[in-house]
Scaffold this motif. Structure first.
Motif, PDB file in Angstrom:
ATOM      1  N   GLN A 100      35.438  29.816  18.658  1.00 38.29           N
ATOM      2  CA  GLN A 100      36.551  30.756  18.593  1.00 38.29           C
ATOM      3  C   GLN A 100      36.104  32.177  18.921  1.00 38.29           C
ATOM      4  OE1 GLN A 100      38.493  29.975  14.689  1.00 38.29           O
ATOM      5  NE2 GLN A 100      40.342  29.738  15.908  1.00 38.29           N
ATOM      6  N   GLN A 101      34.863  32.511  18.593  1.00 39.08           N
ATOM      7  CA  GLN A 101      34.361  33.846  18.912  1.00 39.08           C
ATOM      8  C   GLN A 101      34.398  34.110  20.409  1.00 39.08           C
ATOM      9  OE1 GLN A 101      30.673  35.369  17.373  1.00 39.08           O
ATOM     10  NE2 GLN A 101      30.942  34.342  15.394  1.00 39.08           N
ATOM     11  N   VAL A 102      34.024  33.111  21.184  1.00 43.98           N
ATOM     12  CA  VAL A 102      34.022  33.261  22.643  1.00 43.98           C
ATOM     13  C   VAL A 102      35.433  33.550  23.140  1.00 43.98           C
ATOM     14  CG1 VAL A 102      33.600  32.100  24.842  1.00 43.98           C
ATOM     15  CG2 VAL A 102      32.002  31.806  22.930  1.00 43.98           C
ATOM     16  N   LEU A 103      36.410  32.786  22.656  1.00 46.26           N
ATOM     17  CA  LEU A 103      37.797  32.999  23.066  1.00 46.26           C
ATOM     18  C   LEU A 103      38.303  34.339  22.558  1.00 46.26           C
ATOM     19  CD1 LEU A 103      40.425  32.115  24.353  1.00 46.26           C
ATOM     20  CD2 LEU A 103      40.896  30.701  22.328  1.00 46.26           C
ATOM     21  N   LEU A 199      55.374  40.266  31.851  1.00 49.06           N
ATOM     22  CA  LEU A 199      55.145  39.772  30.496  1.00 49.06           C
ATOM     23  C   LEU A 199      54.803  38.290  30.569  1.00 49.06           C
ATOM     24  CD1 LEU A 199      58.167  41.337  28.544  1.00 49.06           C
ATOM     25  CD2 LEU A 199      55.762  41.970  28.273  1.00 49.06           C
ATOM     26  N   TYR A 200      54.077  37.811  29.596  1.00 44.00           N
ATOM     27  CA  TYR A 200      53.807  36.375  29.536  1.00 44.00           C
ATOM     28  C   TYR A 200      55.104  35.614  29.279  1.00 44.00           C
ATOM     29  CZ  TYR A 200      48.738  36.941  29.541  1.00 44.00           C
ATOM     30  OH  TYR A 200      47.443  37.222  29.910  1.00 44.00           O
ATOM     31  N   ASP A 201      55.233  34.468  29.949  1.00 46.99           N
ATOM     32  CA  ASP A 201      56.416  33.630  29.764  1.00 46.99           C
ATOM     33  C   ASP A 201      56.467  33.050  28.355  1.00 46.99           C
ATOM     34  OD1 ASP A 201      58.785  32.309  30.736  1.00 46.99           O
ATOM     35  OD2 ASP A 201      57.617  30.457  30.780  1.00 46.99           O
ATOM     36  N   GLU A 202      55.288  32.778  27.787  1.00 43.44           N
ATOM     37  CA  GLU A 202      55.146  32.323  26.408  1.00 43.44           C
ATOM     38  C   GLU A 202      54.217  33.311  25.702  1.00 43.44           C
ATOM     39  OE1 GLU A 202      56.660  29.772  25.001  1.00 43.44           O
ATOM     40  OE2 GLU A 202      57.663  29.111  26.836  1.00 43.44           O
ATOM     41  N   PRO A 203      54.171  33.280  24.378  1.00 45.11           N
ATOM     42  CA  PRO A 203      53.248  34.173  23.674  1.00 45.11           C
ATOM     43  C   PRO A 203      51.831  34.051  24.230  1.00 45.11           C
ATOM     44  CG  PRO A 203      54.736  33.159  22.103  1.00 45.11           C
ATOM     45  CD  PRO A 203      55.016  32.504  23.424  1.00 45.11           C
ATOM     46  N   GLU A 204      51.166  35.184  24.394  1.00 45.88           N
ATOM     47  CA  GLU A 204      49.850  35.198  25.044  1.00 45.88           C
ATOM     48  C   GLU A 204      48.844  34.314  24.319  1.00 45.88           C
ATOM     49  OE1 GLU A 204      46.370  38.403  26.359  1.00 45.88           O
ATOM     50  OE2 GLU A 204      48.258  39.108  25.508  1.00 45.88           O
ATOM     51  N   LEU A 205      48.856  34.314  22.993  1.00 48.57           N
ATOM     52  CA  LEU A 205      47.885  33.514  22.260  1.00 48.57           C
ATOM     53  C   LEU A 205      48.132  32.020  22.458  1.00 48.57           C
ATOM     54  CD1 LEU A 205      47.411  35.478  18.916  1.00 48.57           C
ATOM     55  CD2 LEU A 205      46.067  35.572  21.024  1.00 48.57           C
ATOM     56  N   LYS A 208      46.759  31.271  26.090  1.00 45.29           N
ATOM     57  CA  LYS A 208      45.292  31.279  26.163  1.00 45.29           C
ATOM     58  C   LYS A 208      44.632  30.307  25.195  1.00 45.29           C
ATOM     59  CE  LYS A 208      45.031  35.838  28.206  1.00 45.29           C
ATOM     60  NZ  LYS A 208      44.498  37.213  28.146  1.00 45.29           N
ATOM     61  N   GLY A 209      45.458  29.484  24.529  1.00 42.67           N
ATOM     62  CA  GLY A 209      44.903  28.403  23.731  1.00 42.67           C
ATOM     63  C   GLY A 209      44.446  28.755  22.335  1.00 42.67           C
ATOM     64  N   TRP A 210      44.884  29.915  21.825  1.00 43.73           N
ATOM     65  CA  TRP A 210      44.478  30.282  20.467  1.00 43.73           C
ATOM     66  C   TRP A 210      45.240  29.472  19.433  1.00 43.73           C
ATOM     67  CZ3 TRP A 210      40.440  33.053  18.803  1.00 43.73           C
ATOM     68  CH2 TRP A 210      40.410  33.414  17.464  1.00 43.73           C
ATOM     69  N   ARG A 211      46.569  29.490  19.551  1.00 43.01           N
ATOM     70  CA  ARG A 211      47.424  28.672  18.692  1.00 43.01           C
ATOM     71  C   ARG A 211      48.706  28.363  19.444  1.00 43.01           C
ATOM     72  NH1 ARG A 211      48.182  29.371  12.411  1.00 43.01           N
ATOM     73  NH2 ARG A 211      48.872  27.270  12.913  1.00 43.01           N
ATOM     74  N   GLN A 212      49.386  27.287  19.036  1.00 45.37           N
ATOM     75  CA  GLN A 212      50.651  26.926  19.641  1.00 45.37           C
ATOM     76  C   GLN A 212      51.776  27.098  18.621  1.00 45.37           C
ATOM     77  OE1 GLN A 212      50.765  26.266  22.972  1.00 45.37           O
ATOM     78  NE2 GLN A 212      48.583  26.758  22.816  1.00 45.37           N
ATOM     79  N   ARG A 213      52.998  27.250  19.134  1.00 40.12           N
ATOM     80  CA  ARG A 213      54.143  27.417  18.232  1.00 40.12           C
ATOM     81  C   ARG A 213      54.362  26.130  17.440  1.00 40.12           C
ATOM     82  NH1 ARG A 213      57.827  31.273  18.349  1.00 40.12           N
ATOM     83  NH2 ARG A 213      57.480  31.799  20.552  1.00 40.12           N
ATOM     84  N   LEU A 214      54.577  26.273  16.138  1.00 40.88           N
ATOM     85  CA  LEU A 214      54.820  25.122  15.280  1.00 40.88           C
ATOM     86  C   LEU A 214      56.238  24.592  15.501  1.00 40.88           C
ATOM     87  CD1 LEU A 214      53.279  26.521  11.979  1.00 40.88           C
ATOM     88  CD2 LEU A 214      52.229  24.870  13.540  1.00 40.88           C
TER      89      LEU A 214
END
Length: 228
Positions: A100-103, A199-205, A208-214
């Motif tokens: 996660q640090q790398v991301l 703007l990003y079409d979806e939330p940036e995180l 970029k694979g940090w988290r997805q919408r629940l």
């Protein structure tokens, strides 16, 4: 409407037109936390006032309106804030696991230096006096009210084509010192505000694979906790 309603300050609660409903939901659904897409263009005073008026129209417990907005445009002040953020950001990176640090370090968090305007939003817990209607049993209601003001500003900004990024990675004492904020005032948000053309079409995180919408259905209960 009864004849005496107008005398009591009541007005008809008309449903919005379909076009207006679409615009409201579009602002909500396409609002993004902007970190790096700011353009190097100033914002007019008139536009900034519109955004602040939208924020000031937010609901507040006991109508205490506990918010203040410190506008920061001075380059030296913004540089000090960025340095404070950078120190805290380096500390934050170390709190995550190696992968996660790398991301985390790959995320561009340049809003403080790139956006032409920063707004430090604060909450004054003394504004309504010692006893505030609606805050008698939950003392945090003043902060929740201030967050409503931030959301109002954010949605108004989206409608105006203006990007907003919420910076929360800093030591409270650093920002308090930089802006000379009194001890009894709570710092709620540092917002980076500026024009954007993409703007990003979806939330940036999520992108970029940090988290997805629940899934919403996992978060809704009926009548008691955990009951679907």
């Amino acid at each position: 409407m009864r004849p005496d309603d107008l005398e009591r300050g009541l007005v008809p609660a008309h449903e919005f037109s379909d076009d207006h409903k679409i615009a409201v939901y579009r602002a909500i659904e396409t609002r993004r936390d902007v970190r790096d897409q700011f353009l190097d263009e100033p914002l007019s005073d008139a536009l900034v006032e519109k955004l602040l008026r939208a924020a000031h129209a937010a609901p507040s417990v006991g109508f205490m309106q506990p918010w203040n907005f410190t506008l920061v445009t001075d380059e030296a002040v913004r540089q000090r804030a960025w340095e404070a953020f950078s120190r805290a950001n380096a500390e934050a990176a170390e709190m995550f696991g190696e992968e996660q640090q790398v991301l985390y370090r790959s995320l561009k968090l340049e809003g403080i230096r790139k956006a032409p305007l920063s707004i430090c939003v604060t909450c004054d817990p003394t504004r309504g006096g010692d006893v505030v209607l609606g805050r008698t049993h939950n003392p945090r209601m003043d902060v929740y009210s201030t967050v409503c003001a931030i959301q109002n500003l954010w949605l108004a900004a989206r409608a105006e084509g203006i990007g907003v990024g919420w910076v929360s990675i800093f030591h409270d004492a650093d920002i308090r010192d930089i802006l000379a904020i009194p001890e009894h005032i709570e710092i709620v948000a540092w917002l980076c505000v500026g024009k954007v053309d993409m703007l990003y079409d979806e939330p940036e995180l999520a992108v970029k694979g940090w988290r997805q919408r629940l899934p919403l259905e996992e978060l809704v209960f009926r009548d008691r906790w955990g009951e679907k």
